[in-house]
Design an enzyme around this catalytic site. Structure first.
Site, PDB file in Angstrom:
ATOM      1  N   HIS A  18       0.347  -5.815  -4.511  1.00  0.00           N
ATOM      2  CA  HIS A  18       1.898  -6.122  -4.886  1.00  0.00           C
ATOM      3  C   HIS A  18       2.872  -6.253  -4.311  1.00  0.00           C
ATOM      4  O   HIS A  18       3.615  -6.977  -4.262  1.00  0.00           O
ATOM      5  CB  HIS A  18       2.240  -5.073  -6.237  1.00  0.00           C
ATOM      6  CG  HIS A  18       1.380  -5.062  -7.331  1.00  0.00           C
ATOM      7  ND1 HIS A  18       1.726  -4.265  -8.662  1.00  0.00           N
ATOM      8  CD2 HIS A  18       0.143  -5.225  -7.502  1.00  0.00           C
ATOM      9  CE1 HIS A  18       0.836  -4.423  -9.660  1.00  0.00           C
ATOM     10  NE2 HIS A  18      -0.258  -4.829  -8.966  1.00  0.00           N
ATOM     11  N   ARG A  22       5.260 -13.603  -8.928  1.00  0.00           N
ATOM     12  CA  ARG A  22       6.132 -12.414  -9.154  1.00  0.00           C
ATOM     13  C   ARG A  22       6.293 -11.661  -8.027  1.00  0.00           C
ATOM     14  O   ARG A  22       7.392 -11.197  -7.914  1.00  0.00           O
ATOM     15  CB  ARG A  22       6.060 -11.798 -10.633  1.00  0.00           C
ATOM     16  CG  ARG A  22       4.649 -10.768 -10.621  1.00  0.00           C
ATOM     17  CD  ARG A  22       4.367 -10.380 -12.072  1.00  0.00           C
ATOM     18  NE  ARG A  22       3.469  -9.570 -12.054  1.00  0.00           N
ATOM     19  CZ  ARG A  22       1.995  -9.547 -11.999  1.00  0.00           C
ATOM     20  NH1 ARG A  22       1.522 -10.853 -11.833  1.00  0.00           N
ATOM     21  NH2 ARG A  22       1.226  -8.599 -12.095  1.00  0.00           N
ATOM     22  N   ASP A  54       2.468  11.452  15.239  1.00  0.00           N
ATOM     23  CA  ASP A  54       3.261  12.328  16.046  1.00  0.00           C
ATOM     24  C   ASP A  54       2.159  13.536  16.070  1.00  0.00           C
ATOM     25  O   ASP A  54       0.972  13.396  15.992  1.00  0.00           O
ATOM     26  CB  ASP A  54       4.406  12.850  15.576  1.00  0.00           C
ATOM     27  CG  ASP A  54       4.163  13.675  13.930  1.00  0.00           C
ATOM     28  OD1 ASP A  54       3.080  13.757  13.703  1.00  0.00           O
ATOM     29  OD2 ASP A  54       5.359  14.062  13.570  1.00  0.00           O
ATOM     30  N   CYS A 108       2.034  11.472  10.346  1.00  0.00           N
ATOM     31  CA  CYS A 108       2.723  12.613  10.729  1.00  0.00           C
ATOM     32  C   CYS A 108       2.315  13.699   9.792  1.00  0.00           C
ATOM     33  O   CYS A 108       1.071  13.838   9.284  1.00  0.00           O
ATOM     34  CB  CYS A 108       4.035  12.319  10.797  1.00  0.00           C
ATOM     35  SG  CYS A 108       5.050  11.938   9.142  1.00  0.00           S
TER      36      CYS A 108
HETATM   37  C1  RB5 Z   1       6.670  17.729  12.385  1.00  0.00           C
HETATM   38  O1  RB5 Z   1       6.687  19.014  12.517  1.00  0.00           O
HETATM   39  C2  RB5 Z   1       7.062  17.094  10.998  1.00  0.00           C
HETATM   40  O2  RB5 Z   1       8.391  17.125  10.800  1.00  0.00           O
HETATM   41  C3  RB5 Z   1       6.524  15.463  11.158  1.00  0.00           C
HETATM   42  O3  RB5 Z   1       5.157  15.492  11.284  1.00  0.00           O
HETATM   43  C4  RB5 Z   1       6.688  14.857   9.892  1.00  0.00           C
HETATM   44  O4  RB5 Z   1       6.162  15.501   8.625  1.00  0.00           O
HETATM   45  C5  RB5 Z   1       7.897  14.429   9.562  1.00  0.00           C
HETATM   46  O5  RB5 Z   1       8.271  13.825   8.490  1.00  0.00           O
END
Ligand code: RB5
Length: 144
Positions: free
Chosen positions: A98, A133, A8, A65
């Site tokens: 694992h 396992r 993102d 993210c």
């Molecule tokens: C975006 O602000 C943020 O919430 C996203 O990048 C992430 O950390 C969500 O888990």
């Protein structure tokens, strides 16, 4: 090995560094977005990446993210996906060996590019152990 990567806005800059690093290492890497630091919704990219893995178009995926947490939560909603949030090399190695993890999640607001590249290297370079396992435990996932 074919890799797919997504982020993102919070992970966008780190994603570019990871792509450059992995391309320098000779990996083929498909970037499924996002394409800028403009605010966007991480589940869209988590879902798009899981489709690349489950279709066989990619062997392993990397999601970035801000924290890595949202991406890992979203990716793990999808059958066949074993997404691991790793901010250290030990965990990256262990989760391939694992858990046969097929998606690595990292947070760009948690670690820097140097460590993230080392974690990504460890993740893509470590094979699943194929130990009985671990196979047994992973097969139990479908019954949860
Ligand atoms: C975006 O602000 C943020 O919430 C996203 O990048 C992430 O950390 C969500 O888990």
């Amino acid at each position: 090995m074919k890799l797919v990567i997504g982020s993102d806005h919070g992970g966008y800059e780190l994603k570019l560094e990871l792509i450059e690093h992995l391309k320098e290492r000779g990996f083929e890497i498909n970037d499924i977005g996002c394409n800028s630091t403009a605010s966007c919704d991480y589940p869209i990219y988590a879902k798009a990446l899981t489709e690349e893995i489950n279709s066989g178009r990619a062997d392993l995926g990397i999601l970035v993210c801000g924290t890595g947490i949202g991406m890992s939560m979203a990716a793990n909603k999808v059958d066949g996906i074993r997404a691991a949030l790793c901010h250290d090399v030990f965990s990256a190695e262990a989760t391939r060996s694992h858990n046969n993890a097929n998606v690595l999640c990292m947070g760009a607001r948690v670690i820097g590019a140097g460590l993230a590249c080392l974690i990504a290297d460890t993740f893509v370079d470590t094979p699943f152990s194929n130990d009985e396992r671990h196979i047994r435990r992973l097969s139990m996932f479908s019954k949860i």
